[in-house]
Design an enzyme around this catalytic site. Structure first.
Site, PDB file in Angstrom:
ATOM      1  N   CYS A  81      85.633  38.030  66.647  1.00 45.05           N
ATOM      2  CA  CYS A  81      84.855  37.120  67.487  1.00 45.05           C
ATOM      3  C   CYS A  81      84.968  37.495  68.959  1.00 45.05           C
ATOM      4  CB  CYS A  81      85.292  35.684  67.252  1.00 45.05           C
ATOM      5  SG  CYS A  81      84.838  35.090  65.607  1.00 45.05           S
ATOM      6  N   CYS A  97      89.427  35.235  67.129  1.00 50.30           N
ATOM      7  CA  CYS A  97      90.037  36.385  66.472  1.00 50.30           C
ATOM      8  C   CYS A  97      89.478  37.666  67.107  1.00 50.30           C
ATOM      9  CB  CYS A  97      89.746  36.341  64.977  1.00 50.30           C
ATOM     10  SG  CYS A  97      88.021  36.726  64.553  1.00 50.30           S
ATOM     11  N   GLU A 105      82.310  30.765  66.035  1.00 55.33           N
ATOM     12  CA  GLU A 105      81.811  31.444  67.230  1.00 55.33           C
ATOM     13  C   GLU A 105      80.592  32.315  66.922  1.00 55.33           C
ATOM     14  OE1 GLU A 105      84.961  31.342  65.972  1.00 55.33           O
ATOM     15  OE2 GLU A 105      86.335  32.190  67.442  1.00 55.33           O
ATOM     16  N   HIS A 125      82.358  32.868  61.076  1.00 55.28           N
ATOM     17  CA  HIS A 125      83.235  32.080  61.943  1.00 55.28           C
ATOM     18  C   HIS A 125      82.364  31.232  62.861  1.00 55.28           C
ATOM     19  CE1 HIS A 125      86.994  34.886  61.673  1.00 55.28           C
ATOM     20  NE2 HIS A 125      86.441  34.671  60.491  1.00 55.28           N
TER      21      HIS A 125
END
Length: 143
Positions: free
Chosen positions: A80, A77, A49, A47
């Protein structure tokens, strides 16, 4: 947030869900930026992040980022959000809310759990309209 949005647009061009993230140092320098790369890398943890925080940690030679800010185009999410806590990010700025998969203001609300050892300052809705439009356009094109 403009740089995070640019990273999200680039992610969309690669066929990735358009999410971008930028890590900013305490003195205001961008130290890392990334867009989603889960499909490209075949990695469910890739992801935006996570990738941006990994790069920032590598840049400063530490597993933590105290005093650093994270800008991300979509509400993180749960995975993260947990990583943000572990990294000791000082301030989290995010754009669009994520009612389906968010982990900050939606769903499990990771930072409200006693197991969350660090809670960043949280600022939401930054660039939300543009971030939402990117996501809606991306998914509409896939239907």
């Amino acid at each position: 947030m403009q740089q995070a949005l640019a990273e999200a647009r680039e992610a969309a061009k690669r066929g990735e869900v358009p999410v971008g993230a930028v890590v900013v140092s305490p003195d205001g320098r961008v130290v890392a930026a990334a867009g989603n790369r889960t499909r490209e890398l075949g990695d469910p943890t890739a992801h935006a992040e996570i990738l941006a925080m990994r790069e920032a940690c590598a840049q400063i030679g530490s597993e933590r980022l105290p005093g650093y800010d994270l800008y991300v185009t979509l509400e993180p999410c749960p995975m993260c959000a947990s990583a943000i806590s572990q990294a000791r990010i000082a301030r989290l700025y995010y754009g669009a809310a994520d009612p389906k998969s968010g982990g900050v203001a939606q769903g499990p609300r990771i930072f409200s759990h006693p197991q969350s050892h660090h809670v960043p300052e949280i600022y939401d809705g930054i660039g939300a309209a543009e971030a939402e439009a990117l996501l809606k356009d991306f998914f509409a094109a896939r239907r």
